[in-house]
Scaffold this motif. Structure first.
Motif, PDB file in Angstrom:
ATOM      1  N   ARG A 148       0.835  -1.199   0.000  1.00 38.92           N
ATOM      2  CA  ARG A 148       0.000   0.000   0.000  1.00 38.92           C
ATOM      3  C   ARG A 148       0.874   1.256   0.000  1.00 38.92           C
ATOM      4  N   LYS A 149       1.910   1.258   0.823  1.00 39.73           N
ATOM      5  CA  LYS A 149       2.824   2.396   0.915  1.00 39.73           C
ATOM      6  C   LYS A 149       3.532   2.629  -0.419  1.00 39.73           C
ATOM      7  N   LEU A 150       4.017   1.566  -1.050  1.00 43.57           N
ATOM      8  CA  LEU A 150       4.692   1.688  -2.331  1.00 43.57           C
ATOM      9  C   LEU A 150       3.732   2.221  -3.394  1.00 43.57           C
ATOM     10  N   GLY A 151       2.524   1.695  -3.431  1.00 43.43           N
ATOM     11  CA  GLY A 151       1.530   2.165  -4.394  1.00 43.43           C
ATOM     12  C   GLY A 151       1.223   3.646  -4.227  1.00 43.43           C
ATOM     13  N   GLN A 152       1.037   4.075  -2.983  1.00 43.34           N
ATOM     14  CA  GLN A 152       0.774   5.488  -2.709  1.00 43.34           C
ATOM     15  C   GLN A 152       1.947   6.353  -3.132  1.00 43.34           C
ATOM     16  N   PHE A 153       3.156   5.897  -2.846  1.00 43.20           N
ATOM     17  CA  PHE A 153       4.348   6.665  -3.177  1.00 43.20           C
ATOM     18  C   PHE A 153       4.530   6.789  -4.683  1.00 43.20           C
ATOM     19  N   LEU A 154       4.382   5.675  -5.404  1.00 42.66           N
ATOM     20  CA  LEU A 154       4.546   5.720  -6.850  1.00 42.66           C
ATOM     21  C   LEU A 154       3.501   6.632  -7.492  1.00 42.66           C
TER      22      LEU A 154
END
Length: 83
Positions: free
Chosen positions: A58-64
């Protein structure tokens, strides 16, 4: 005296907070995948998420998304990101 020690957070709280953040190894992996795809003139990059827990995914998706990347496909196992 015991009230002072009660201010120290439980290890479960700390462990949970740590697991939500991406590790240096995971960040390096995503960076490498994006750079490799760019150098090969690929339109999309495949990011394997097998080593990520759900919070990290979830964190990676939000960041990207915050960096302007668009997702072609999202699953529990991988992201296909449009460059």
């Amino acid at each position: 005296m015991t009230n002072r020690y009660d201010k120290i957070p439980d290890y479960k709280v700390i462990k949970s907070a740590m697991q939500q953040e991406l590790t240096d190894k995971q960040i390096e992996y995503v960076k490498s995948e994006i750079e490799t795809a760019a150098l090969q003139n690929d339109d999309n990059v495949h990011v394997d998420l097998m080593s990520f827990n759900s919070s990290q995914k979830r964190k990676l998706g939000q960041f990207l998304k915050s960096k302007g990347y668009k997702f072609v496909e999202e699953s529990n196992w991988s992201f296909l990101v449009n460059l």
